[in-house]
Design an enzyme around this catalytic site. Structure first.
Site, PDB file in Angstrom:
ATOM      1  NE  ARG A 188     -11.868   6.287  11.232  1.00 56.11           N
ATOM      2  CZ  ARG A 188     -12.048   6.841  12.424  1.00 56.11           C
ATOM      3  NH1 ARG A 188     -13.280   7.002  12.902  1.00 56.11           N
ATOM      4  NH2 ARG A 188     -11.019   7.238  13.153  1.00 56.11           N
ATOM      5  CG  HIS A 228      -6.888   1.801  16.313  1.00 55.43           C
ATOM      6  ND1 HIS A 228      -6.378   2.860  17.012  1.00 55.43           N
ATOM      7  CD2 HIS A 228      -6.884   2.191  15.018  1.00 55.43           C
ATOM      8  CE1 HIS A 228      -6.066   3.837  16.181  1.00 55.43           C
ATOM      9  NE2 HIS A 228      -6.376   3.453  14.964  1.00 55.43           N
ATOM     10  NE  ARG A 273      -9.452   4.065  14.137  1.00 52.37           N
ATOM     11  CZ  ARG A 273      -9.754   4.968  15.075  1.00 52.37           C
ATOM     12  NH1 ARG A 273     -10.857   4.822  15.796  1.00 52.37           N
ATOM     13  NH2 ARG A 273      -8.974   6.006  15.293  1.00 52.37           N
ATOM     14  N   GLY A 328       0.861  -1.180   0.000  1.00 53.60           N
ATOM     15  CA  GLY A 328       0.000   0.000   0.000  1.00 53.60           C
ATOM     16  C   GLY A 328       0.897   1.229   0.000  1.00 53.60           C
ATOM     17  CB  ALA A 329       2.690   3.003  -2.513  1.00 57.68           C
ATOM     18  N   GLY A 358       1.474   4.514   3.716  1.00 59.05           N
ATOM     19  CA  GLY A 358       2.570   3.665   3.232  1.00 59.05           C
ATOM     20  C   GLY A 358       3.755   4.495   2.766  1.00 59.05           C
ATOM     21  CG  ASN A 397      -8.272   1.384  10.987  1.00 61.56           C
ATOM     22  OD1 ASN A 397      -7.926   0.835  12.034  1.00 61.56           O
ATOM     23  ND2 ASN A 397      -8.016   2.661  10.725  1.00 61.56           N
TER      24      ASN A 397
HETATM   25  N1  LIG Z   1      -4.120   1.596  12.693  1.00 59.82           N
HETATM   26  C1  LIG Z   1      -4.009   2.909  12.597  1.00 59.82           C
HETATM   27  O1  LIG Z   1      -3.629   3.581  13.531  1.00 59.82           O
HETATM   28  C2  LIG Z   1      -4.302   3.584  11.280  1.00 59.82           C
HETATM   29  C3  LIG Z   1      -3.941   4.929  11.082  1.00 59.82           C
HETATM   30  C4  LIG Z   1      -4.143   5.493   9.812  1.00 59.82           C
HETATM   31  C5  LIG Z   1      -4.720   4.739   8.787  1.00 59.82           C
HETATM   32  N2  LIG Z   1      -5.095   3.461   9.053  1.00 59.82           N
HETATM   33  C6  LIG Z   1      -5.672   2.623   8.003  1.00 59.82           C
HETATM   34  O2  LIG Z   1      -4.654   2.310   7.072  1.00 59.82           O
HETATM   35  C7  LIG Z   1      -5.231   2.061   5.777  1.00 59.82           C
HETATM   36  C8  LIG Z   1      -4.505   2.900   4.736  1.00 59.82           C
HETATM   37  O3  LIG Z   1      -4.714   4.269   4.971  1.00 59.82           O
HETATM   38  P1  LIG Z   1      -4.101   5.349   3.948  1.00 59.82           P
HETATM   39  O4  LIG Z   1      -4.424   6.690   4.503  1.00 59.82           O
HETATM   40  O5  LIG Z   1      -2.703   5.009   3.610  1.00 59.82           O
HETATM   41  O6  LIG Z   1      -5.031   5.073   2.665  1.00 59.82           O
HETATM   42  P2  LIG Z   1      -4.692   5.419   1.123  1.00 59.82           P
HETATM   43  O7  LIG Z   1      -5.984   5.292   0.385  1.00 59.82           O
HETATM   44  O8  LIG Z   1      -3.941   6.694   1.037  1.00 59.82           O
HETATM   45  O9  LIG Z   1      -3.703   4.245   0.683  1.00 59.82           O
HETATM   46  C9  LIG Z   1      -4.091   2.918   0.571  1.00 59.82           C
HETATM   47  C10 LIG Z   1      -3.337   2.337  -0.609  1.00 59.82           C
HETATM   48  O10 LIG Z   1      -3.587   0.923  -0.654  1.00 59.82           O
HETATM   49  C11 LIG Z   1      -3.580   0.564  -2.032  1.00 59.82           C
HETATM   50  N3  LIG Z   1      -4.183  -0.764  -2.198  1.00 59.82           N
HETATM   51  C12 LIG Z   1      -5.504  -1.100  -2.207  1.00 59.82           C
HETATM   52  N4  LIG Z   1      -5.632  -2.428  -2.392  1.00 59.82           N
HETATM   53  C13 LIG Z   1      -4.381  -2.948  -2.505  1.00 59.82           C
HETATM   54  C14 LIG Z   1      -3.877  -4.241  -2.684  1.00 59.82           C
HETATM   55  N5  LIG Z   1      -4.682  -5.293  -2.803  1.00 59.82           N
HETATM   56  N6  LIG Z   1      -2.533  -4.394  -2.744  1.00 59.82           N
HETATM   57  C15 LIG Z   1      -1.702  -3.339  -2.626  1.00 59.82           C
HETATM   58  N7  LIG Z   1      -2.138  -2.075  -2.440  1.00 59.82           N
HETATM   59  C16 LIG Z   1      -3.455  -1.879  -2.379  1.00 59.82           C
HETATM   60  C17 LIG Z   1      -4.331   1.699  -2.687  1.00 59.82           C
HETATM   61  O11 LIG Z   1      -4.114   1.725  -4.093  1.00 59.82           O
HETATM   62  C18 LIG Z   1      -3.763   2.906  -1.956  1.00 59.82           C
HETATM   63  O12 LIG Z   1      -2.643   3.454  -2.634  1.00 59.82           O
HETATM   64  C19 LIG Z   1      -6.719   2.383   5.949  1.00 59.82           C
HETATM   65  O13 LIG Z   1      -7.443   1.203   6.183  1.00 59.82           O
HETATM   66  C20 LIG Z   1      -6.759   3.270   7.174  1.00 59.82           C
HETATM   67  O14 LIG Z   1      -8.010   3.237   7.830  1.00 59.82           O
HETATM   68  C21 LIG Z   1      -4.879   2.868  10.258  1.00 59.82           C
END
Ligand SMILES: NC(=O)c1ccc[n+]([C@@H]2O[C@H](COP(=O)([O-])OP(=O)(O)OC[C@H]3O[C@@H](n4cnc5c(N)ncnc54)[C@H](O)[C@@H]3O)[C@@H](O)[C@H]2O)c1
Length: 308
Positions: free
Chosen positions: A81, A174, A87, A8-9, A13, A119
């Site tokens: 979200r 969380h 979440r 996930g970039a 990421g 999440n």
């Molecule tokens: N646990 C925590 O504290 C916390 C904090 C922030 C975000 N998050 C969660 O992290 C996740 C990512 O958040 P973000 O802000 O980076 O979102 P984002 O949309 O900016 O990035 C997600 C990336 O995942 C890629 N992706 C989707 N399916 C894929 C797959 N099968 N293989 C590879 N890549 C894939 C997308 O193309 C996208 O670039 C979300 O679920 C968010 O809720 C969790």
């Protein structure tokens, strides 16, 4: 050089790659399903390295070959979200993404330690452990480093004191029912409930619980990423450098805190083996009962995965 793969970039990421590149502790592979995104961000970061003075290799890819034999794999792939969402509302979409990420990654990096960010965090960590057939030492969810950092930031702002003097500990799942501990949290050794009026402390606890939502509603699209990715980078470093660092994180409990078969936010020791120890705080009755709502919400989300 050690190797870290970030699946996930997107916002979290790529920003994790950014914090890690500065640390110069590992080569980095970013993987995304969208063509060009991981490659473009990796190249952009490589072009920043002469300026920040770091000699690591960063590549982006749409497949997993480049990530073969990674030491740590960070899973950030998945939807974030939107305003008004919890979440847990992300479960259906993100379970497919996390399943595919783990299944593809485990084939090429069978010995890696996996850190999950996607999440709903505790359920996605559980899913990753089950789908990957991984031992509990090798799957850790990132939540508590971030939630505790948010509380530390709010306390430091309130008291006009260095963040380095503020130590906060947030337990639980969380979600908005997490438990910011006041008895254990302190400012330069003085318990939080001794340095702050109850009303102010209550407001900080509430703000910590809803810290993620506060940012989602400000951004309108996407969720927090600087602090979550800084938390991930700290965890990766603790593992790669075998720091034996105790942080708050989501771990699989097998009797600790009286809980079994659940990923839950607790203090853990991180080292080269991943989650090397769970530290059990002595919680009083009111702290334990405050955790109950969080336990039952996380259990419900894990049950919704129907993994049997
Ligand atoms: N646990 C925590 O504290 C916390 C904090 C922030 C975000 N998050 C969660 O992290 C996740 C990512 O958040 P973000 O802000 O980076 O979102 P984002 O949309 O900016 O990035 C997600 C990336 O995942 C890629 N992706 C989707 N399916 C894929 C797959 N099968 N293989 C590879 N890549 C894939 C997308 O193309 C996208 O670039 C979300 O679920 C968010 O809720 C969790």
């Amino acid at each position: 050089m050690a190797k870290v793969t970030i699946i996930g970039a997107g916002q979290t990421g790529a920003t994790t790659a950014h914090w890690l590149a500065k640390r110069e502790i590992a080569d980095i592979v970013m993987i995304d399903i969208v063509e060009g995104v991981a490659q473009g961000k990796a190249l952009d970061l490589m072009e920043a390295l002469p300026i920040i003075g770091s000699d690591v290799n960063i590549v982006g890819s749409n497949s997993y070959e480049e990530s073969t034999d990674s030491d740590v794999v960070v899973i950030t792939a998945g939807l974030p979200r939107k305003p008004g969402m919890s979440r847990d509302d992300l479960l259906a979409a993100n379970r497919k993404i996390v399943t595919s990420a783990v299944e593809c990654s485990i084939r090429v990096s069978p010995n890696a330690v996996y850190i999950v960010l996607t999440n709903p965090l505790d359920a996605m960590s559980y899913l990753a452990m089950k789908k990957g057939g991984l031992s509990r030492e090798r799957v850790i969810g990132q939540a508590g480093v971030l939630d505790s950092a948010r509380m530390r930031a709010f306390v430091a702002m309130e008291l006009n004191v260095s963040v380095q003097n503020v130590h906060c500990y947030v337990l639980g799942g969380h979600g908005d029912d997490m438990l910011p501990l006041t008895r254990h949290s302190n400012v330069a050794g003085v318990p939080l409930d001794k340095v702050m009026r109850p009303k102010r402390l209550k407001a900080i606890i509430e703000r910590t619980r809803k810290g993620g939502g506060e940012i989602v509603s400000l951004l309108k699209s996407g969720s927090a990423f600087y602090a979550p990715s800084a938390a991930l980078a700290q965890m990766v470093e603790a593992i790669l450098l075998d720091r034996k660092q105790v942080v708050l994180a989501s771990a699989y409990l097998d009797g600790e805190y009286g809980l079994t078969d659940i990923f839950f936010g607790v203090p853990v020791k991180l080292g080269r083996g991943g989650m090397e120890q769970i530290i059990e705080y002595d919680l009083n009755r009111s702290e334990l009962s405050a955790l109950e709502a969080s336990v039952s919400r996380v259990r419900k989300t894990i049950e919704a995965l129907a993994l049997g």
